[in-house]
Every structure is written in structure tokens, then in C-alpha cells.
Design a protein around this motif. Structure first.
Motif, PDB file in Angstrom:
ATOM      1  N   LYS A  63       0.842  -1.197   0.000  1.00 18.20           N
ATOM      2  CA  LYS A  63       0.000   0.000   0.000  1.00 18.20           C
ATOM      3  C   LYS A  63       0.877   1.248   0.000  1.00 18.20           C
ATOM      4  N   VAL A  64       0.256   2.347  -0.370  1.00 14.72           N
ATOM      5  CA  VAL A  64       0.923   3.643  -0.369  1.00 14.72           C
ATOM      6  C   VAL A  64       1.034   4.119   1.071  1.00 14.72           C
ATOM      7  N   THR A  65       2.188   4.682   1.429  1.00 13.35           N
ATOM      8  CA  THR A  65       2.388   5.274   2.742  1.00 13.35           C
ATOM      9  C   THR A  65       2.962   6.670   2.568  1.00 13.35           C
ATOM     10  N   ASN A  66       2.955   7.451   3.631  1.00 15.76           N
ATOM     11  CA  ASN A  66       3.440   8.824   3.519  1.00 15.76           C
ATOM     12  C   ASN A  66       4.962   8.924   3.627  1.00 15.76           C
ATOM     13  N   ILE A  67       5.578   8.056   4.432  1.00 10.35           N
ATOM     14  CA  ILE A  67       7.022   8.137   4.639  1.00 10.35           C
ATOM     15  C   ILE A  67       7.594   6.778   5.000  1.00 10.35           C
ATOM     16  N   LEU A  68       8.814   6.535   4.551  1.00  5.53           N
ATOM     17  CA  LEU A  68       9.599   5.369   4.953  1.00  5.53           C
ATOM     18  C   LEU A  68      10.957   5.873   5.426  1.00  5.53           C
ATOM     19  N   SER A  69      11.472   5.245   6.453  1.00  9.42           N
ATOM     20  CA  SER A  69      12.786   5.605   7.003  1.00  9.42           C
ATOM     21  C   SER A  69      13.733   4.431   6.853  1.00  9.42           C
ATOM     22  N   PHE A  70      14.922   4.712   6.357  1.00 11.14           N
ATOM     23  CA  PHE A  70      15.951   3.693   6.193  1.00 11.14           C
ATOM     24  C   PHE A  70      17.213   4.151   6.923  1.00 11.14           C
ATOM     25  N   PRO A  71      17.400   3.689   8.160  1.00 12.20           N
ATOM     26  CA  PRO A  71      18.579   4.132   8.921  1.00 12.20           C
ATOM     27  C   PRO A  71      19.863   3.487   8.415  1.00 12.20           C
ATOM     28  N   TYR A  72      20.929   4.276   8.367  1.00  8.48           N
ATOM     29  CA  TYR A  72      22.257   3.761   8.009  1.00  8.48           C
ATOM     30  C   TYR A  72      23.112   3.656   9.259  1.00  8.48           C
ATOM     31  N   GLN A  73      23.197   4.767   9.994  1.00  9.78           N
ATOM     32  CA  GLN A  73      23.949   4.826  11.244  1.00  9.78           C
ATOM     33  C   GLN A  73      25.379   4.315  11.099  1.00  9.78           C
ATOM     34  N   ILE A  74      26.103   4.894  10.172  1.00 10.82           N
ATOM     35  CA  ILE A  74      27.522   4.544  10.031  1.00 10.82           C
ATOM     36  C   ILE A  74      28.357   5.818   9.981  1.00 10.82           C
ATOM     37  N   LEU A  75      29.551   5.705  10.452  1.00 10.57           N
ATOM     38  CA  LEU A  75      30.506   6.803  10.419  1.00 10.57           C
ATOM     39  C   LEU A  75      31.504   6.500   9.318  1.00 10.57           C
ATOM     40  N   ASN A  76      31.638   7.419   8.371  1.00 11.71           N
ATOM     41  CA  ASN A  76      32.575   7.134   7.279  1.00 11.71           C
ATOM     42  C   ASN A  76      33.952   7.722   7.564  1.00 11.71           C
ATOM     43  N   PHE A  77      34.854   7.549   6.650  1.00 15.83           N
ATOM     44  CA  PHE A  77      36.238   7.967   6.844  1.00 15.83           C
ATOM     45  C   PHE A  77      36.389   9.485   6.947  1.00 15.83           C
ATOM     46  N   MET A  78      35.410  10.241   6.532  1.00 13.20           N
ATOM     47  CA  MET A  78      35.466  11.707   6.599  1.00 13.20           C
ATOM     48  C   MET A  78      34.859  12.222   7.902  1.00 13.20           C
ATOM     49  N   HIS A  79      34.605  11.326   8.852  1.00  8.66           N
ATOM     50  CA  HIS A  79      34.007  11.676  10.146  1.00  8.66           C
ATOM     51  C   HIS A  79      32.632  12.313   9.981  1.00  8.66           C
ATOM     52  N   THR A  80      31.884  11.797   9.046  1.00  5.82           N
ATOM     53  CA  THR A  80      30.510  12.231   8.830  1.00  5.82           C
ATOM     54  C   THR A  80      29.589  11.084   9.188  1.00  5.82           C
ATOM     55  N   TYR A  81      28.589  11.385   9.998  1.00  5.16           N
ATOM     56  CA  TYR A  81      27.610  10.404  10.419  1.00  5.16           C
ATOM     57  C   TYR A  81      26.534  10.294   9.333  1.00  5.16           C
ATOM     58  N   LEU A  82      26.498   9.175   8.620  1.00  5.09           N
ATOM     59  CA  LEU A  82      25.497   8.936   7.597  1.00  5.09           C
ATOM     60  C   LEU A  82      24.253   8.378   8.281  1.00  5.09           C
ATOM     61  N   ILE A  83      23.330   9.255   8.585  1.00  3.73           N
ATOM     62  CA  ILE A  83      22.201   8.880   9.430  1.00  3.73           C
ATOM     63  C   ILE A  83      21.183   7.998   8.712  1.00  3.73           C
ATOM     64  N   GLY A  84      20.991   8.204   7.407  1.00  3.03           N
ATOM     65  CA  GLY A  84      20.052   7.364   6.682  1.00  3.03           C
ATOM     66  C   GLY A  84      19.306   8.118   5.613  1.00  3.03           C
ATOM     67  N   GLU A  85      18.168   7.529   5.220  1.00  5.12           N
ATOM     68  CA  GLU A  85      17.373   8.080   4.130  1.00  5.12           C
ATOM     69  C   GLU A  85      15.905   8.115   4.518  1.00  5.12           C
ATOM     70  N   LEU A  86      15.273   9.227   4.178  1.00  4.44           N
ATOM     71  CA  LEU A  86      13.825   9.354   4.304  1.00  4.44           C
ATOM     72  C   LEU A  86      13.250   9.383   2.904  1.00  4.44           C
ATOM     73  N   VAL A  87      12.213   8.597   2.678  1.00  2.86           N
ATOM     74  CA  VAL A  87      11.519   8.594   1.395  1.00  2.86           C
ATOM     75  C   VAL A  87      10.088   9.031   1.678  1.00  2.86           C
ATOM     76  N   LEU A  88       9.686  10.138   1.060  1.00  2.00           N
ATOM     77  CA  LEU A  88       8.376  10.719   1.306  1.00  2.00           C
ATOM     78  C   LEU A  88       7.550  10.757   0.032  1.00  2.00           C
ATOM     79  N   CYS A  89       6.275  10.445   0.149  1.00  2.00           N
ATOM     80  CA  CYS A  89       5.362  10.497  -0.988  1.00  2.00           C
ATOM     81  C   CYS A  89       4.616  11.826  -0.958  1.00  2.00           C
TER      82      CYS A  89
END
Length: 153
Positions: A63-89
């Protein structure tokens, strides 16, 4: 305040309203401001076909939803916290704001805040978690000048 990098992907061309990137960044920042490192997040705005496909593929809900969240939660070599992705309709959010008689920006802000809370580990599986998450959403939205999204008018 941390440095927030927003990757905004507009995969929907038939929506009557998509908020400006500056608004989305502000709504994200109200939650992510206290992180002490650079934070990166992707926000993808899609149509009903794509969100339904993703919802079925990753949540087994056809079914269609308004939002999906995909957490990454990883720290890359540039010291940036890749928190994840939000997909919104965008179409679903527009329909909900009309049906629920909500300001469109208030509803978008609510969806962004709701999804971001999921990315940082909050959930609403049980009643206690639901009440905690809703309380956070209400407070964040209040700080942005929006009313309680759970009050029925």
C-alpha cells in the motif's frame, strides 16, 4: 551546532507542492542540532508508485504510505555520520493534509520529524514508545511554530 548535509532527491514531478530545501533542512536540524559531528541525510521525494513499491519490498505492505525511514547509522572515513534516508510520498502527504485539514508545511514538517526520529532509534511499536515518540514530535513541532498534529479539529 553540527554541520548538516542534506541530499535532496526529487523523483516526483507531478506534485502540486514540495517544500523548499531550506525548510526541510530546518525541520531536520531541530532534531539533529546536538550531534557533535557532521551529519548527512538523504531525503527522497517520490510518487505513489515508487513508495508503494518500496513499502512492499522492504516492509511487505502492499500500500501507499506517507514516509519510509531507512537508517544507516555509520561513520565514514570523513568523520561524517550517515544517518540514513527518508523517502516521502508528496501526493500522499498532500492528500492527508487536505483530508485532515492541516497546514501543508506543518504536515510535511511532522512527517520529516517523525521519520528522523525513526532514523535515530525511536519507534512506536508499543504504547509507551508511541507516547514518547509523539511527545517528542509535538515538542519539536511546537518549537517550529506548528500546532499539535494529534489534535483532531
Amino acid at each position: 551546532m553540527n554541520k548538516l548535509k542534506l541530499n535532496l532527491q526529487l523523483a516526483c514531478t507531478n506534485s502540486s507542492y514540495i517544500p523548499k530545501k531550506i525548510y526541510i533542512k530546518r525541520w531536520l536540524s531541530i532534531i539533529l542540532y546536538n550531534l557533535k559531528i557532521k551529519t548527512e541525510i538523504t531525503v527522497r521525494i517520490v510518487n505513489k508508485t515508487e513508495i508503494k513499491f518500496l513499502n512492499y519490498t522492504y516492509r511487505n505492505k502492499n500500500k501507499v504510505t506517507n514516509i519510509l525511514s531507512f537508517p544507516y547509522q555509520i561513520l565514514n572515513f570523513m568523520h561524517t555520520y550517515l544517518i540514513g534516508e527518508l523517502v516521502l510520498c508528496s501526493q500522499k502527504i498532500q492528500e492527508e493534509s487536505i483530508k485532515q485539514k492541516k497546514n501543508i508545511n506543518a504536515h510535511w514538517a511532522h512527517m520529516i520529524i517523525h521519520g528522523t526520529l525513526h532514523l535515530i532509534g525511536h519507534d512506536h511499536i508499543n504504547k509507551t514508545d508511541q507516547m514518547n515518540m509523539e511527545s517528542l514530535e509535538i515538542n519539536y513541532l511546537k518549537n517550529l511554530g506548528f500546532s499539535n498534529p494529534y489534535i483532531k479539529y
